[in-house]
Scaffold this active site. Structure first.
Site, PDB file in Angstrom:
ATOM      1  N   HIS A 132       4.906   0.123   0.106  1.00 44.26           N
ATOM      2  CA  HIS A 132       5.587  -0.314   1.560  1.00 44.26           C
ATOM      3  C   HIS A 132       4.611  -1.663   1.879  1.00 44.26           C
ATOM      4  O   HIS A 132       3.095  -1.642   1.686  1.00 44.26           O
ATOM      5  CB  HIS A 132       6.122   0.336   1.856  1.00 44.26           C
ATOM      6  CG  HIS A 132       4.792   0.930   2.633  1.00 44.26           C
ATOM      7  ND1 HIS A 132       4.190   2.257   2.014  1.00 44.26           N
ATOM      8  CD2 HIS A 132       4.656   0.862   4.660  1.00 44.26           C
ATOM      9  CE1 HIS A 132       3.431   2.348   3.036  1.00 44.26           C
ATOM     10  NE2 HIS A 132       3.713   2.235   4.320  1.00 44.26           N
ATOM     11  N   ARG A 192       4.630   5.944  14.274  1.00 46.09           N
ATOM     12  CA  ARG A 192       4.408   6.002  12.411  1.00 46.09           C
ATOM     13  C   ARG A 192       4.068   7.759  12.982  1.00 46.09           C
ATOM     14  O   ARG A 192       2.783   7.743  13.486  1.00 46.09           O
ATOM     15  CB  ARG A 192       3.845   5.682  11.256  1.00 46.09           C
ATOM     16  CG  ARG A 192       3.799   5.523  10.462  1.00 46.09           C
ATOM     17  CD  ARG A 192       3.086   5.365   9.656  1.00 46.09           C
ATOM     18  NE  ARG A 192       2.019   5.244   9.258  1.00 46.09           N
ATOM     19  CZ  ARG A 192       0.950   4.948   8.736  1.00 46.09           C
ATOM     20  NH1 ARG A 192       1.027   3.470   8.232  1.00 46.09           N
ATOM     21  NH2 ARG A 192      -0.263   5.965   8.583  1.00 46.09           N
ATOM     22  N   HIS A 228       0.780  -0.977   0.148  1.00 41.37           N
ATOM     23  CA  HIS A 228       0.246   0.158   0.063  1.00 41.37           C
ATOM     24  C   HIS A 228       0.966   1.692  -0.287  1.00 41.37           C
ATOM     25  O   HIS A 228       2.037   0.745   0.445  1.00 41.37           O
ATOM     26  CB  HIS A 228      -0.946  -0.233   1.333  1.00 41.37           C
ATOM     27  CG  HIS A 228      -0.027   0.194   2.642  1.00 41.37           C
ATOM     28  ND1 HIS A 228       0.330  -0.442   2.989  1.00 41.37           N
ATOM     29  CD2 HIS A 228      -0.093   1.015   3.499  1.00 41.37           C
ATOM     30  CE1 HIS A 228       0.952  -0.914   4.213  1.00 41.37           C
ATOM     31  NE2 HIS A 228       1.232   0.373   4.457  1.00 41.37           N
TER      32      HIS A 228
HETATM   33  C1  SIN Z   1       3.250   0.741   7.553  1.00 41.83           C
HETATM   34  O1  SIN Z   1       2.581   0.110   7.043  1.00 41.83           O
HETATM   35  O2  SIN Z   1       3.427   2.201   7.590  1.00 41.83           O
HETATM   36  C2  SIN Z   1       3.905  -0.367   8.414  1.00 41.83           C
HETATM   37  C3  SIN Z   1       4.800  -0.953   8.102  1.00 41.83           C
HETATM   38  C4  SIN Z   1       5.835  -1.961   9.158  1.00 41.83           C
HETATM   39  O3  SIN Z   1       5.073  -2.175  10.172  1.00 41.83           O
HETATM   40  O4  SIN Z   1       6.683  -2.283   8.713  1.00 41.83           O
END
Ligand code: SIN
Length: 295
Positions: free
Chosen positions: A271, A286, A116
């Site tokens: 990602h 995040r 995504h």
């Molecule tokens: C995300 O999709 O922002 C999380 C990625 C992760 O936790 O590795």
């Protein structure tokens, strides 16, 4: 009125930009993000982000305030709809974690389980995200990043032609309850939360607002269908695009180390969180920076 220039700017930091041997990504070596960056240093980091898509800053010691302050240099921050997983006192920080405390999950346990681009389901999706490692598992937990500009560049000419002017719908709830990471139950969305995540429509190919490069802008997590195509054609085309967009040569795999901060460009890549064994603890913080309306 003229803006008053600050009398003293932050001292220059001596840091290097080391590109990875991959389709995207670079490590920024020797920078301390806890200290404010002067304009020249900020401009170098900004340029590197545009050039490499993923920036890795190792061994950063940041308070939530410093993480937020660095993120804000790039734009306004977006507050995640799952308010129960925002850091207390710092709603700009979204907690991604499989940790359960007092019977309650402390964060979203399966964030990123499908490829995504963060917040592509919003009318104004994200410019980029900064993920800061707080607690890492001894095994697993890697994050994959795939360049959607490389993916677009390598599409056959007839597919590029077919995608011209096409638009797709994105929805937060498209795969909300699809389970991938064992045993992770997502909270039921309230009516108020559902009202905040109405579907959005975006071009299938977007032009990066700062570099002008074209990239694919559909993803298996949030894109539901391509507009003005019969349902089966839309489904088949998206399936092919998803397979193409995650080809190994477009990918950088990030193996997390303690206190890493990784900053990626949601306008240029997708990602995926690969997950870790459920008995091992993983906790990440995040921030998500608001971008532009895709065109
Ligand atoms: C995300 O999709 O922002 C999380 C990625 C992760 O936790 O590795």
């Amino acid at each position: 009125m003229n803006a008053v220039a600050p009398l003293f700017s932050a001292p220059t930091q001596s840091f290097e930009i080391r590109p990875f041997n991959a389709a995207l990504g670079a490590e920024i070596v020797g920078i301390d993000l806890a200290r404010p960056l002067n304009d020249a240093d900020f401009a170098r980091v900004h340029r590197a982000h545009l050039d490499h898509g993923v920036l890795v800053f190792r061994d950063q010691q940041l308070t939530p305030e410093q993480h937020i302050a660095f993120s804000r240099r790039f734009g306004e921050l977006q507050i995640h709809v799952l308010r129960q997983f925002l850091l207390a006192g710092h709603p700009e920080i979204f907690i991604i974690s499989n940790v359960i405390e007092n019977g309650q999950p402390v964060g979203l346990g399966d964030a990123g389980k499908f490829w995504h681009s963060d917040l592509s389901y919003k009318d104004i999706p994200s410019l980029g995200s900064m993920l800061y490692a707080q607690e890492l598992p001894a095994e697993g937990g890697d994050t994959l990043f795939a360049s959607q500009q490389a993916a677009y560049d390598t599409l056959p000419a007839e597919v590029k032609k077919l995608l011209e002017g096409k638009r797709a719908a994105h929805s937060y709830v498209a795969r909300y309850n699809d389970e991938v990471f064992a045993g992770v139950q997502r909270p039921t969305l309230t009516a108020e939360q559902l009202a905040q995540v109405k579907p959005a429509i975006h071009p299938v190919v977007r032009t990066h607002p700062e570099t002008g490069r074209k990239g694919l802008f559909v993803n298996e997590n949030f894109t539901t269908h391509i507009l003005d195509l019969p349902a089966d054609e839309s489904r088949d085309l998206l399936k092919e695009l998803y397979t193409h967009s995650a080809r190994p040569e477009f990918i950088y795999r990030h193996q997390w180390q303690a206190n890493d901060l990784v900053f990626w460009d949601n306008r240029a890549l997708i990602h995926l969180a690969t997950g870790c064994p459920s008995h091992l603890r993983r906790r990440m913080h995040r921030t998500t920076i608001q971008g532009d309306v895709p065109f």
